[in-house]
Design an enzyme around this catalytic site. Sequence first.
Site, short mmCIF file in Angstrom:
data_model
loop_
_atom_site.label_atom_id
_atom_site.label_comp_id
_atom_site.label_asym_id
_atom_site.label_seq_id
_atom_site.Cartn_x
_atom_site.Cartn_y
_atom_site.Cartn_z
N ARG A 20 0.85 -1.21 0.00
CA ARG A 20 0.00 0.00 0.00
C ARG A 20 0.89 1.26 0.00
NH1 ARG A 20 -2.60 -3.94 0.24
NH2 ARG A 20 -2.82 -3.36 -1.91
N GLN A 64 -10.86 8.75 6.95
CA GLN A 64 -10.61 7.36 7.36
C GLN A 64 -9.48 6.78 6.54
OE1 GLN A 64 -14.73 5.28 7.89
NE2 GLN A 64 -15.05 7.01 6.53
N ASN A 65 -9.01 7.55 5.57
CA ASN A 65 -7.99 7.02 4.65
C ASN A 65 -6.60 7.13 5.25
OD1 ASN A 65 -10.15 6.71 3.00
ND2 ASN A 65 -9.67 8.45 1.68
N VAL A 66 -5.77 6.18 4.88
CA VAL A 66 -4.40 6.18 5.38
C VAL A 66 -3.42 6.69 4.32
CG1 VAL A 66 -4.83 4.42 7.13
CG2 VAL A 66 -4.15 3.70 4.83
N ASP A 67 -3.95 7.05 3.14
CA ASP A 67 -3.08 7.67 2.13
C ASP A 67 -2.86 9.14 2.49
OD1 ASP A 67 -5.03 9.48 0.82
OD2 ASP A 67 -6.00 7.65 0.13
N HIS A 126 -7.69 6.71 11.05
CA HIS A 126 -7.22 5.33 11.02
C HIS A 126 -5.71 5.20 10.79
CE1 HIS A 126 -11.59 3.98 9.99
NE2 HIS A 126 -11.43 4.33 11.24
N GLY A 143 -17.65 9.46 -0.15
CA GLY A 143 -17.04 8.18 -0.49
C GLY A 143 -16.78 7.24 0.67
N1 APR Z 1 -16.45 8.58 -5.57
C1 APR Z 1 -17.09 8.59 -4.38
N2 APR Z 1 -17.39 7.46 -3.70
C2 APR Z 1 -17.02 6.29 -4.25
C3 APR Z 1 -16.33 6.20 -5.47
C4 APR Z 1 -16.05 7.42 -6.16
N3 APR Z 1 -15.41 7.45 -7.34
N4 APR Z 1 -16.10 4.88 -5.73
C5 APR Z 1 -16.60 4.18 -4.70
N5 APR Z 1 -17.16 5.01 -3.79
C6 APR Z 1 -17.82 4.70 -2.53
C7 APR Z 1 -18.58 3.39 -2.47
O1 APR Z 1 -19.89 3.56 -3.02
C8 APR Z 1 -18.61 3.12 -0.97
O2 APR Z 1 -19.73 3.72 -0.35
O3 APR Z 1 -16.82 4.58 -1.54
C9 APR Z 1 -17.32 3.79 -0.47
C10 APR Z 1 -16.23 2.82 -0.09
O4 APR Z 1 -16.61 2.10 1.05
P1 APR Z 1 -15.56 1.20 1.84
O5 APR Z 1 -14.77 0.40 0.87
O6 APR Z 1 -16.29 0.46 2.90
O7 APR Z 1 -14.55 2.28 2.47
P2 APR Z 1 -14.70 3.14 3.80
O8 APR Z 1 -16.12 3.49 4.07
O9 APR Z 1 -13.72 4.26 3.67
O10 APR Z 1 -14.18 2.12 4.88
C11 APR Z 1 -13.96 2.55 6.19
O11 APR Z 1 -12.99 0.44 6.71
O12 APR Z 1 -11.60 -1.38 6.38
C12 APR Z 1 -11.72 -0.15 6.92
O13 APR Z 1 -10.02 1.07 7.84
C13 APR Z 1 -10.67 0.86 6.61
O14 APR Z 1 -10.85 3.26 6.68
C14 APR Z 1 -11.46 2.07 6.18
C15 APR Z 1 -12.82 1.83 6.84
#
Ligand code: APR
Length: 240
Positions: free
Chosen positions: A58, A88-91, A106, A171
Amino acid sequence: MPERHIVVLTGAGISAESGIRTFRDSGGLWEDHDIREVASPEGWQRNPELVHRFYNARREQLHHVSPNPAHFALAQLEQAFRVTIITQNVDDLHERAGSRQVIHLHGELRKARSTGDPRLIYPWNGPLDVRDVCEKGFPLRPHIIWFGESVPLMKEAEEHVRQADVLLVIGTALGVYPAAGLLLFCPRKASVFYVDPHPAEWPGPTRNRLSVLKEKASTGVTRLVRHWMATGDFGRPPED
Ligand code: APR
């Protein structure tokens, strides 16, 4: 008029168009990797090499991706408003786009932390190895909050949400707590926006004030920011 405070909660979706996989969409990271093995204290105890391999990949990817228009639009918002980003992103794409106040709930891929003294946190750009140690001789681990661990920046994030005039959520599937629980602290008077092509169920009392932009971050966030910068109007979202 006092400066508006815009609080932004971002999830993996904002970085998707930069080429970083989300977690739970189809094709998401958790399809290929077992969360319990790579993102939990138990997994780390069992197999630190595997955990390092996962986060090293990553971290390495960060050298090949760039912020997208949604990250840049949020940075631009600071020219006119007070902006706090809770991610919540680690980037590090918010920082690279120019955002100045970013709370990483996170953790951060580009940091390593001592396993013996959590105050010892180091910038880290290359691979981490089980032989890497802190200045006190304890092994280093990725500076990531794993499942089952407490989230030290929650209180600070909560304070910002409590004072928000505008809450913008981008997102995220709103499936991981305590991060998703932040929405419950949003004041009833705040304007609330959610940009996500597949929005999740919105929890809490601000549901009736919510405007959902069911689209990708690059277009939805850019449009909102352009509208807010031009009008200062946080009522209804702009038409297409
Ligand atoms: N623009 C906006 N939203 C988008 C896009 C895009 N181009 N592509 C996908 N998405 C949305 C999806 O519809 C979904 O609702 O991004 C969301 C991604 O959800 P997850 O994969 O569950 O990510 P997230 O909510 O950030 O997860 C939270 O879970 O595993 C852990 O620690 C990790 O920080 C992370 C936490």
